[in-house]
Design a protein around this motif. Sequence first.
Motif, PDB file in Angstrom:
ATOM      1  N   LEU A 187      10.478  -9.209  27.169  1.00 28.94           N
ATOM      2  CA  LEU A 187       9.645 -10.328  26.733  1.00 28.94           C
ATOM      3  C   LEU A 187       9.594 -10.301  25.218  1.00 28.94           C
ATOM      4  O   LEU A 187       9.112  -9.343  24.612  1.00 28.94           O
ATOM      5  CB  LEU A 187       8.231 -10.214  27.310  1.00 28.94           C
ATOM      6  N   ASP A 188      10.124 -11.350  24.595  1.00 21.03           N
ATOM      7  CA  ASP A 188      10.070 -11.467  23.142  1.00 21.03           C
ATOM      8  C   ASP A 188       8.849 -12.307  22.788  1.00 21.03           C
ATOM      9  O   ASP A 188       8.862 -13.532  22.908  1.00 21.03           O
ATOM     10  CB  ASP A 188      11.348 -12.116  22.615  1.00 21.03           C
ATOM     11  N   ALA A 189       7.786 -11.625  22.364  1.00 23.67           N
ATOM     12  CA  ALA A 189       6.527 -12.312  22.088  1.00 23.67           C
ATOM     13  C   ALA A 189       6.535 -13.017  20.741  1.00 23.67           C
ATOM     14  O   ALA A 189       5.715 -13.914  20.503  1.00 23.67           O
ATOM     15  CB  ALA A 189       5.366 -11.322  22.153  1.00 23.67           C
ATOM     16  N   GLY A 190       7.422 -12.631  19.836  1.00 25.30           N
ATOM     17  CA  GLY A 190       7.540 -13.313  18.552  1.00 25.30           C
ATOM     18  C   GLY A 190       6.272 -13.267  17.712  1.00 25.30           C
ATOM     19  O   GLY A 190       6.066 -14.140  16.870  1.00 25.30           O
ATOM     20  N   GLY A 191       5.417 -12.266  17.934  1.00 19.93           N
ATOM     21  CA  GLY A 191       4.180 -12.161  17.169  1.00 19.93           C
ATOM     22  C   GLY A 191       3.159 -13.227  17.492  1.00 19.93           C
ATOM     23  O   GLY A 191       2.267 -13.522  16.693  1.00 19.93           O
ATOM     24  N   ARG A 192       3.258 -13.822  18.683  1.00 19.73           N
ATOM     25  CA  ARG A 192       2.400 -14.966  19.023  1.00 19.73           C
ATOM     26  C   ARG A 192       1.028 -14.569  19.564  1.00 19.73           C
ATOM     27  O   ARG A 192       0.162 -15.428  19.711  1.00 19.73           O
ATOM     28  CB  ARG A 192       3.106 -15.858  20.052  1.00 19.73           C
ATOM     29  N   TYR A 193       0.811 -13.295  19.880  1.00 16.85           N
ATOM     30  CA  TYR A 193      -0.473 -12.882  20.435  1.00 16.85           C
ATOM     31  C   TYR A 193      -1.344 -12.230  19.368  1.00 16.85           C
ATOM     32  O   TYR A 193      -0.848 -11.596  18.433  1.00 16.85           O
ATOM     33  CB  TYR A 193      -0.265 -11.865  21.564  1.00 16.85           C
ATOM     34  N   GLY A 194      -2.661 -12.363  19.541  1.00 14.16           N
ATOM     35  CA  GLY A 194      -3.586 -11.566  18.768  1.00 14.16           C
ATOM     36  C   GLY A 194      -3.718 -10.191  19.399  1.00 14.16           C
ATOM     37  O   GLY A 194      -3.238  -9.949  20.508  1.00 14.16           O
ATOM     38  N   MET A 195      -4.390  -9.288  18.714  1.00 12.02           N
ATOM     39  CA  MET A 195      -4.501  -7.916  19.225  1.00 12.02           C
ATOM     40  C   MET A 195      -5.160  -7.868  20.596  1.00 12.02           C
ATOM     41  O   MET A 195      -4.679  -7.201  21.514  1.00 12.02           O
ATOM     42  CB  MET A 195      -5.282  -7.068  18.221  1.00 12.02           C
ATOM     43  N   GLU A 196      -6.250  -8.604  20.777  1.00  9.06           N
ATOM     44  CA  GLU A 196      -6.979  -8.545  22.047  1.00  9.06           C
ATOM     45  C   GLU A 196      -6.167  -9.143  23.191  1.00  9.06           C
ATOM     46  O   GLU A 196      -6.056  -8.550  24.275  1.00  9.06           O
ATOM     47  CB  GLU A 196      -8.319  -9.272  21.918  1.00  9.06           C
ATOM     48  N   SER A 197      -5.556 -10.304  22.954  1.00  9.60           N
ATOM     49  CA  SER A 197      -4.768 -10.928  24.017  1.00  9.60           C
ATOM     50  C   SER A 197      -3.511 -10.115  24.318  1.00  9.60           C
ATOM     51  O   SER A 197      -3.081 -10.027  25.466  1.00  9.60           O
ATOM     52  CB  SER A 197      -4.399 -12.364  23.637  1.00  9.60           C
ATOM     53  N   ALA A 198      -2.930  -9.486  23.301  1.00  8.63           N
ATOM     54  CA  ALA A 198      -1.756  -8.636  23.521  1.00  8.63           C
ATOM     55  C   ALA A 198      -2.130  -7.425  24.360  1.00  8.63           C
ATOM     56  O   ALA A 198      -1.386  -7.027  25.268  1.00  8.63           O
ATOM     57  CB  ALA A 198      -1.170  -8.192  22.188  1.00  8.63           C
ATOM     58  N   ARG A 199      -3.306  -6.847  24.089  1.00 10.92           N
ATOM     59  CA  ARG A 199      -3.758  -5.691  24.861  1.00 10.92           C
ATOM     60  C   ARG A 199      -3.971  -6.068  26.325  1.00 10.92           C
ATOM     61  O   ARG A 199      -3.566  -5.336  27.243  1.00 10.92           O
ATOM     62  CB  ARG A 199      -5.054  -5.150  24.259  1.00 10.92           C
ATOM     63  N   ASP A 200      -4.568  -7.231  26.562  1.00  3.28           N
ATOM     64  CA  ASP A 200      -4.794  -7.679  27.938  1.00  3.28           C
ATOM     65  C   ASP A 200      -3.470  -7.962  28.646  1.00  3.28           C
ATOM     66  O   ASP A 200      -3.293  -7.618  29.820  1.00  3.28           O
ATOM     67  CB  ASP A 200      -5.669  -8.941  27.948  1.00  3.28           C
ATOM     68  N   LEU A 201      -2.551  -8.602  27.940  1.00  5.50           N
ATOM     69  CA  LEU A 201      -1.242  -8.904  28.526  1.00  5.50           C
ATOM     70  C   LEU A 201      -0.514  -7.626  28.908  1.00  5.50           C
ATOM     71  O   LEU A 201       0.032  -7.510  30.017  1.00  5.50           O
ATOM     72  CB  LEU A 201      -0.404  -9.705  27.532  1.00  5.50           C
ATOM     73  N   LEU A 202      -0.484  -6.655  28.015  1.00  9.51           N
ATOM     74  CA  LEU A 202       0.228  -5.406  28.284  1.00  9.51           C
ATOM     75  C   LEU A 202      -0.411  -4.648  29.446  1.00  9.51           C
ATOM     76  O   LEU A 202       0.297  -3.985  30.223  1.00  9.51           O
ATOM     77  CB  LEU A 202       0.257  -4.540  27.026  1.00  9.51           C
ATOM     78  N   SER A 203      -1.728  -4.755  29.559  1.00  5.39           N
ATOM     79  CA  SER A 203      -2.405  -4.124  30.697  1.00  5.39           C
ATOM     80  C   SER A 203      -1.907  -4.709  32.013  1.00  5.39           C
ATOM     81  O   SER A 203      -1.650  -3.976  32.982  1.00  5.39           O
ATOM     82  CB  SER A 203      -3.920  -4.318  30.559  1.00  5.39           C
ATOM     83  N   GLU A 204      -1.737  -6.026  32.069  1.00  4.75           N
ATOM     84  CA  GLU A 204      -1.217  -6.676  33.271  1.00  4.75           C
ATOM     85  C   GLU A 204       0.266  -6.339  33.483  1.00  4.75           C
ATOM     86  O   GLU A 204       0.724  -6.185  34.622  1.00  4.75           O
ATOM     87  CB  GLU A 204      -1.394  -8.189  33.163  1.00  4.75           C
ATOM     88  N   LEU A 205       0.996  -6.225  32.397  1.00  2.00           N
ATOM     89  CA  LEU A 205       2.439  -5.997  32.505  1.00  2.00           C
ATOM     90  C   LEU A 205       2.786  -4.590  32.975  1.00  2.00           C
ATOM     91  O   LEU A 205       3.919  -4.331  33.374  1.00  2.00           O
ATOM     92  CB  LEU A 205       3.115  -6.253  31.147  1.00  2.00           C
TER      93      LEU A 205
END
Length: 350
Positions: A174-192
């Motif tokens: 998944l190429d996120a391209g820096g599109r997430y903030g820290m909190e949303s990135a943390r939540d996404l990675l938790s699901e992933l």
Amino acid sequence: MIIDDIEFFAVQIDRTDADRPVRSLLVRIDSDDGREGWGETPLSLLPSERLPNRSALLSVLEGRSIFCAEEILDAELLSPPPLRLAIETAVWDLIGRTLKQPLCRIWGGAYRPAVPLAARLPPGSPRRLAEVARAWAEQGLLTQTIDASGDPDGDLAMLAEVRAAAGARLRLRLDAGGRYGMESARDLLSELEFEAPELVIDPIAMGDFFAVASLARQTNVPLGVSRAIARPADAFAAVRCGAGAVVVIDPTRVGSLRDTRNCTAVAVAGGTSAVVSGPPSVGIAAAAMLQLIACTPALALPYDCVYRQLRDDVLRRSIGLADGNALVPLGPGLGVEIDRVKLDRFQISL
């Protein structure tokens, strides 16, 4: 042998999987004994800009030995990294043709005869991406990259649909391209963590390696850093603070084959992995990357390449593809020959 002339060609070739065609600027360098070397870059020069750039570059390069690759790289006019890469590639192509050896043998040997490929899925609906992913997986392309939208729920749904369509063997990046903030990135990675992706690239904006390192310590999902890697010193900074498990190197951003290899060496010395990922190629840049990867044992991860999704290329004989791998061309230099008929057919005026 000295550089005698330089010429630019703008070309456009359609893709099989997307509406947007691939556009490249090809660079040809001639030597005084009649040989020629080729390079490729996504850099776009308008017709009105090509003649001044050609004249300026000739004033710097004309009369230089083709074997002075390091000296040529330091020329001030080659400051745009994509242009510098194309010029360096053409010079190395000339060197290989002169020595009658493929570049991988000049740089250390053909460690691997074939390079595993990754494919970047085109923009589209989750259903469209799932269809393309399944078709590619059936062709042996089992490593695929999805560009994130920045919406965590939408991206998770897209990943799930692609994996369901293409099967459990699929390795997703998944190429996120820096599109997430820290909190949303943390939540996404938790699901992933339940999806076990191979890699998540640039989950947050890459202005601060330490912020990415902090995120990396909070997840088991491997992170990659890419857009902040523009030189070997950047690779060193990322490795030193633990910003990611993989350094993703785009040669057009780094600006040379030399520094692409140097970034790889730094990453490996620091205990991380390295992978090459570049823009679409009409054949020349892809051949250059295959030569580099073939002689670099550390570049073992699949090369993210759009070459096989082209409807055609500018090569007399296309790069061989088999079971998700690209066969390293072993002709002199880049190992490939330019088809002048194709070059004329695909040439455009931007």
